[in-house]
Design a protein around this motif. Structure first.
Motif, PDB file in Angstrom:
ATOM      1  N   THR A 125      -0.515   8.150   0.960  1.00 16.80           N
ATOM      2  CA  THR A 125      -0.131   6.780   0.613  1.00 16.80           C
ATOM      3  C   THR A 125       0.627   6.071   1.723  1.00 16.80           C
ATOM      4  OG1 THR A 125       2.000   7.415  -0.354  1.00 16.80           O
ATOM      5  CG2 THR A 125       0.067   7.447  -1.818  1.00 16.80           C
ATOM      6  N   ASP A 145       5.877  -6.430  -6.800  1.00 15.24           N
ATOM      7  CA  ASP A 145       5.278  -5.327  -6.064  1.00 15.24           C
ATOM      8  C   ASP A 145       5.461  -4.024  -6.828  1.00 15.24           C
ATOM      9  OD1 ASP A 145       4.182  -3.729  -4.076  1.00 15.24           O
ATOM     10  OD2 ASP A 145       6.055  -3.582  -2.952  1.00 15.24           O
ATOM     11  N   ARG A 204      -5.841  -1.823  -7.555  1.00 21.36           N
ATOM     12  CA  ARG A 204      -5.433  -1.455  -6.193  1.00 21.36           C
ATOM     13  C   ARG A 204      -6.276  -2.189  -5.158  1.00 21.36           C
ATOM     14  NH1 ARG A 204      -6.347   4.639  -5.078  1.00 21.36           N
ATOM     15  NH2 ARG A 204      -8.474   3.932  -5.443  1.00 21.36           N
ATOM     16  N   ALA A 205      -7.587  -2.210  -5.365  1.00 19.43           N
ATOM     17  CA  ALA A 205      -8.482  -2.887  -4.417  1.00 19.43           C
ATOM     18  C   ALA A 205      -8.168  -4.372  -4.321  1.00 19.43           C
ATOM     19  CB  ALA A 205      -9.933  -2.666  -4.833  1.00 19.43           C
ATOM     20  N   ASP A 206      -7.722  -4.956  -5.428  1.00 14.34           N
ATOM     21  CA  ASP A 206      -7.406  -6.388  -5.458  1.00 14.34           C
ATOM     22  C   ASP A 206      -6.002  -6.691  -4.958  1.00 14.34           C
ATOM     23  OD1 ASP A 206      -9.917  -6.838  -6.516  1.00 14.34           O
ATOM     24  OD2 ASP A 206      -9.217  -6.944  -8.595  1.00 14.34           O
ATOM     25  N   GLY A 207      -5.236  -5.649  -4.623  1.00 15.30           N
ATOM     26  CA  GLY A 207      -3.882  -5.852  -4.124  1.00 15.30           C
ATOM     27  C   GLY A 207      -2.857  -6.127  -5.206  1.00 15.30           C
ATOM     28  N   VAL A 208      -3.225  -5.928  -6.479  1.00 18.61           N
ATOM     29  CA  VAL A 208      -2.289  -6.165  -7.583  1.00 18.61           C
ATOM     30  C   VAL A 208      -1.248  -5.047  -7.643  1.00 18.61           C
ATOM     31  CG1 VAL A 208      -2.087  -6.451 -10.087  1.00 18.61           C
ATOM     32  CG2 VAL A 208      -4.046  -7.424  -8.861  1.00 18.61           C
ATOM     33  N   GLY A 253      -0.073  -1.123  -5.481  1.00 19.18           N
ATOM     34  CA  GLY A 253      -0.192  -0.475  -4.183  1.00 19.18           C
ATOM     35  C   GLY A 253      -1.080   0.748  -4.193  1.00 19.18           C
ATOM     36  N   HIS A 254      -0.658   1.791  -4.929  1.00 18.45           N
ATOM     37  CA  HIS A 254      -1.373   3.058  -4.928  1.00 18.45           C
ATOM     38  C   HIS A 254      -1.548   3.564  -6.351  1.00 18.45           C
ATOM     39  CE1 HIS A 254      -1.029   3.307  -0.553  1.00 18.45           C
ATOM     40  NE2 HIS A 254       0.207   2.858  -0.710  1.00 18.45           N
TER      41      HIS A 254
END
Length: 305
Positions: free
Chosen positions: A7, A114, A142-146, A148-149
């Motif tokens: 990560t 975040d 996660r792919a959309d940035g909503v 992190g990991h």
């Protein structure tokens, strides 16, 4: 400080556990007031611990609300501090929409935009074949940035292994299955490390028996078998003979394992933070470690699932 798998997140070897902060008297046997919970989090913020673990479902979100209040009273998160939370079902609903709603609820309660790490929580209590939409939804967030990991958190090693087979998880959290008296998760942990996941170990006291050997009789929320009770008593006696308390040995059994990145320890009193620091600095004699290893109960007494 350690890097959490692939990560890139850097964390302390102990993570403050927030399950009790919302007050779960039916589970832990005592109440925790909102003011006390906030005091605990504020103490954690000023300690060497760099992260806290919670969940959408802990006390119907009350754990997250109290952590959020502490963040507000502190004036924001300390630099480098991380809050990890978990997606939880609502009743029997573990749909893709529920996953999205759970993340949104957590952000609102914690008052954070975040969320660096979000776990899928206890999926083994659902039908595996029906869970793929929830897994995909979390990974899409996660792919959309909503978020992190993405992590996976639960207990049953066999079921958790099925989820790891799906791919896409970056952190594994397992509870009650790697302790002084139970090594059920050994193969799962080794597999996760081999796959590049960070490993987080929780419930290292087995729900309390390894921290309170004289007063607790349950392990992993179930009545402990006689073989486990005897092992705990013998381990406690061995620790006392070496001037070490059993809780310290139970913590270090996890913290000192090179395959485990971090260990979650539930904290409901500010004084527990000081006790943790003392336990991490304790010198455990090699002879004691050998004795404790020899006292591990036979596999038939482990939780396994």
């Amino acid at each position: 400080m350690k890097t959490l798998g692939s990560t890139g997140l850097t964390v302390s070897s102990v993570c403050a556990g927030g399950s009790g902060l919302g007050s779960m008297p039916d589970v832990f046997g005592y109440d925790v007031s909102a003011d006390q919970a906030v005091e605990v989090v504020l103490r954690v913020f000023d300690s060497p611990l760099t992260w806290i673990d919670t969940s959408n479902g802990y006390s119907a979100g009350e754990s997250e609300r109290r952590i959020g209040r502490a963040i507000r009273e502190y004036g924001g998160l300390p630099a480098g501090f991380l809050v990890a939370t978990k997606v939880d079902a609502l009743g029997n609903d573990y749909s893709a929409q529920r996953v999205r709603d759970s993340v949104a609820e957590s952000k609102e309660r914690l008052e954070l935009d975040d969320l660096p790490l979000v776990y899928l929580h206890d999926p083994e209590f659902n039908v595996f074949e029906e869970m793929r939409p929830a897994v995909d939804a979390l990974q899409q967030l996660r792919a959309d940035g909503v978020i992190g990991h993405v992590g996976l958190a639960g207990g049953n090693p066999a079921e958790l292994g099925r989820y790891l087979d799906l791919g896409g998880f970056e952190v594994l959290l397992v509870h009650n299955r790697w302790t002084l008296v139970d090594h059920s998760a050994e193969a799962l942990i080794e597999r996760a490390v081999s796959d590049g996941l960070g490993v987080v170990n929780a419930a290292v006291y087995g729900g309390g028996i390894l921290a309170n050997p004289a007063g607790a009789t349950k392990y992993g929320y179930l009545d402990a078998p006689d073989a486990v009770l005897r092992a705990v008593a013998d381990m406690d006696a061995a620790c006392r003979a070496h001037g070490v308390d059993l809780a310290t040995a139970a913590l270090r059994h996890s913290v000192d394992n090179p395959n485990i990145t971090a260990t979650v320890v539930g904290i409901t009193k500010p004084s527990r933070v000081d006790a943790l620091e003392k336990a991490l600095a304790a010198d455990l004699p090699a002879e004691l470690l050998t004795q404790l290893a020899a006292l591990l109960p036979d596999r038939q007494y482990w939780l396994e699932g």
